[in-house]
Motif scaffolding. Structure first.
Motif, mmCIF file in Angstrom:
data_model
loop_
_atom_site.group_PDB
_atom_site.id
_atom_site.type_symbol
_atom_site.label_atom_id
_atom_site.label_comp_id
_atom_site.label_asym_id
_atom_site.label_seq_id
_atom_site.Cartn_x
_atom_site.Cartn_y
_atom_site.Cartn_z
ATOM 1 N N SER A 244 40.129 41.214 47.066
ATOM 2 C CA SER A 244 41.127 41.679 46.096
ATOM 3 C C SER A 244 41.374 40.628 45.025
ATOM 4 O O SER A 244 41.522 40.953 43.835
ATOM 5 C CB SER A 244 42.433 42.023 46.812
ATOM 6 O OG SER A 244 42.249 43.074 47.743
ATOM 7 N N LEU A 245 41.423 39.354 45.436
ATOM 8 C CA LEU A 245 41.593 38.276 44.465
ATOM 9 C C LEU A 245 40.427 38.252 43.493
ATOM 10 O O LEU A 245 40.616 38.095 42.278
ATOM 11 C CB LEU A 245 41.713 36.932 45.189
ATOM 12 C CG LEU A 245 41.871 35.704 44.300
ATOM 13 C CD1 LEU A 245 43.206 35.738 43.561
ATOM 14 C CD2 LEU A 245 41.745 34.414 45.118
ATOM 15 N N TRP A 246 39.218 38.407 44.016
ATOM 16 C CA TRP A 246 38.031 38.430 43.149
ATOM 17 C C TRP A 246 38.128 39.582 42.141
ATOM 18 O O TRP A 246 37.842 39.406 40.959
ATOM 19 C CB TRP A 246 36.783 38.578 44.010
ATOM 20 C CG TRP A 246 35.495 38.478 43.242
ATOM 21 C CD1 TRP A 246 34.773 37.360 42.985
ATOM 22 C CD2 TRP A 246 34.781 39.561 42.624
ATOM 23 N NE1 TRP A 246 33.648 37.669 42.247
ATOM 24 C CE2 TRP A 246 33.627 39.006 42.011
ATOM 25 C CE3 TRP A 246 35.000 40.936 42.537
ATOM 26 C CZ2 TRP A 246 32.701 39.794 41.319
ATOM 27 C CZ3 TRP A 246 34.080 41.721 41.845
ATOM 28 C CH2 TRP A 246 32.954 41.147 41.247
ATOM 29 N N HIS A 247 38.544 40.747 42.608
ATOM 30 C CA HIS A 247 38.586 41.920 41.729
ATOM 31 C C HIS A 247 39.567 41.740 40.569
ATOM 32 O O HIS A 247 39.298 42.195 39.452
ATOM 33 C CB HIS A 247 38.955 43.164 42.534
ATOM 34 C CG HIS A 247 37.844 43.697 43.388
ATOM 35 N ND1 HIS A 247 36.613 44.053 42.889
ATOM 36 C CD2 HIS A 247 37.774 43.927 44.731
ATOM 37 C CE1 HIS A 247 35.835 44.481 43.866
ATOM 38 N NE2 HIS A 247 36.513 44.420 44.998
ATOM 39 N N VAL A 248 40.714 41.103 40.814
ATOM 40 C CA VAL A 248 41.716 41.008 39.741
ATOM 41 C C VAL A 248 41.478 39.820 38.820
ATOM 42 O O VAL A 248 42.055 39.756 37.739
ATOM 43 C CB VAL A 248 43.155 40.918 40.319
ATOM 44 C CG1 VAL A 248 43.453 42.108 41.193
ATOM 45 C CG2 VAL A 248 43.378 39.610 41.066
ATOM 46 N N SER A 249 40.648 38.880 39.215
ATOM 47 C CA SER A 249 40.451 37.658 38.429
ATOM 48 C C SER A 249 39.515 37.901 37.253
ATOM 49 O O SER A 249 38.586 38.702 37.327
ATOM 50 C CB SER A 249 39.878 36.545 39.310
ATOM 51 O OG SER A 249 40.767 36.227 40.362
ATOM 52 N N SER A 250 39.763 37.185 36.173
ATOM 53 C CA SER A 250 38.854 37.250 35.043
ATOM 54 C C SER A 250 37.610 36.427 35.350
ATOM 55 O O SER A 250 37.636 35.512 36.164
ATOM 56 C CB SER A 250 39.540 36.725 33.779
ATOM 57 O OG SER A 250 39.849 35.344 33.918
ATOM 58 N N GLY A 251 36.527 36.765 34.690
ATOM 59 C CA GLY A 251 35.279 36.075 34.952
ATOM 60 C C GLY A 251 35.099 34.849 34.079
ATOM 61 O O GLY A 251 35.961 34.512 33.267
#
Length: 348
Positions: A105-112
């Motif tokens: 979930s953290l990966w999904h919401v984080s910007s790249g």
């Protein structure tokens, strides 16, 4: 006259020798399909375990910060600006309490740019690219998520310690899950002062959050299904489109000739895996290769069709009591789940 049905020829994995480019290795560092749809909003903390809600709140706040575009550093700065957060967050807890759900979930919401991999995939990536190339490539990421963090090998301890120190220096944020607190990693297996020093150095990078609670999936290992006969596995593999079928010994010997970073490409286009004459393992090197293969199969939800011994006898008792115990138990749990999925395969 009724036409005779022609059986398909199963895929032979032992005939495959994939070549994998660095770009492909990096592009595949995303959450596996089973965690593609998860979000913070779909995590359900257990009201009886307040540490779960606490961890969720901490991750949501970190996600809010990481969702913002990455700040550009001035050309004269050699170090990144001071952060209010530690460079890493570390989720510790038992199996099945939602750590991977929160990490994905953290990966999904984080910007790249961002990266998601297991600890084993990370060590394999460094092995494939080389340390210098790996540092150059990974330093460009805003966030690196590492699932199933473990240090049960002295070479991996030094390798990952060195890598993470350089990534933190480059301003990369880290998030990891494991079943052992970071200052206890490697304990009970290696007591050399040098390795303990390396482990302690890693621990300082992380804000540790403990997540308590029972395994929401099951307690202990699920019951392994009865093995098939060799003929049944071969017939089912011939009946199913894009199924593979290999003898167990041939398969693990072939795996020894491939770098583990290629095991994902090794399964390209395969929809089910058939293995005949599965035997109890006696060599730890072979066992660890099969752990990696089991992880790649599980990521792809590949049903397993097997003959030979029952899967719960794959790793002997001495292996299940050793330093790689968690790896073997994880592999058993995953292989047994895939074998149950394989029970739905049609047999003539």
């Amino acid at each position: 006259m009724v036409g005779r049905r022609v059986d398909r020829m199963p895929i032979r994995l032992v005939e495959r020798r994939p070549e994998v480019s660095p770009d492909r290795l990096l592009s595949e560092c995303v959450p596996p399909p089973r965690f593609a749809p998860v979000r913070f909003e779909t995590y359900r903390p257990d009201p009886a375990e307040p540490s779960q809600a606490d961890a969720l709140a901490v991750l949501v706040e970190r996600g809010r910060v990481l969702a913002e575009p990455r700040r550009q550093r001035s050309w004269w700065r050699r170090k990144p600006p001071a952060e209010t957060l530690k460079p890493g967050i570390y989720l510790d807890g038992g199996f099945g309490v939602g750590k991977t759900h929160l990490l994905a979930s953290l990966w999904h919401v984080s910007s790249g740019p961002k990266m998601y991999c297991t600890f084993v995939e990370l060590t394999n990536l460094v092995g494939a690219l080389g340390m210098r190339s790996a540092v150059d490539a990974l330093s460009a990421y805003r966030l690196i998520c590492i699932d199933e963090f473990e240090l049960d090998d002295p070479g991996d301890t030094v390798l990952i310690s060195r890598l993470l120190r350089q990534l933190v220096e480059a301003g990369v944020q880290l998030a990891a899950t494991s079943n052992t607190l970071p200052d206890k990693l490697g304990e009970g297996r290696f007591q050399a002062i040098d390795f303990l020093r390396e482990i302690q150095g890693l621990a300082g990078h992380f804000d540790v959050r403990r997540i308590d609670g029972p395994d929401y999936r099951h307690r202990g290992l699920p019951v392994a299904p009865e093995p098939w006969t060799d003929d049944a596995v071969e017939r089912a593999a011939a009946d199913r489109p894009d199924a593979s079928c290999d003898h167990f010994v041939d398969l693990y010997r072939h795996l020894g000739e491939l770098h583990p970073s290629k095991y994902g490409a090794f399964l390209d286009g395969v929809q089910a895996v058939g293995i005949t004459d599965v035997r109890e393992l006696t060599d730890e090197n072979i066992a660890l290769r099969l752990v990696v293969l089991a992880d790649r199969m599980y990521d792809r939800d590949l049903p397993l069709l097997h003959s030979g011994i029952s899967l719960d006898r794959l790793f002997p008792p001495e292996m299940l009591k050793g330093g790689y115990r968690k790896k073997y138990l994880r592999a058993l749990s995953r292989l047994i789940a895939l074998a149950h999925a394989g029970m739905d395969a049609p047999v003539r």
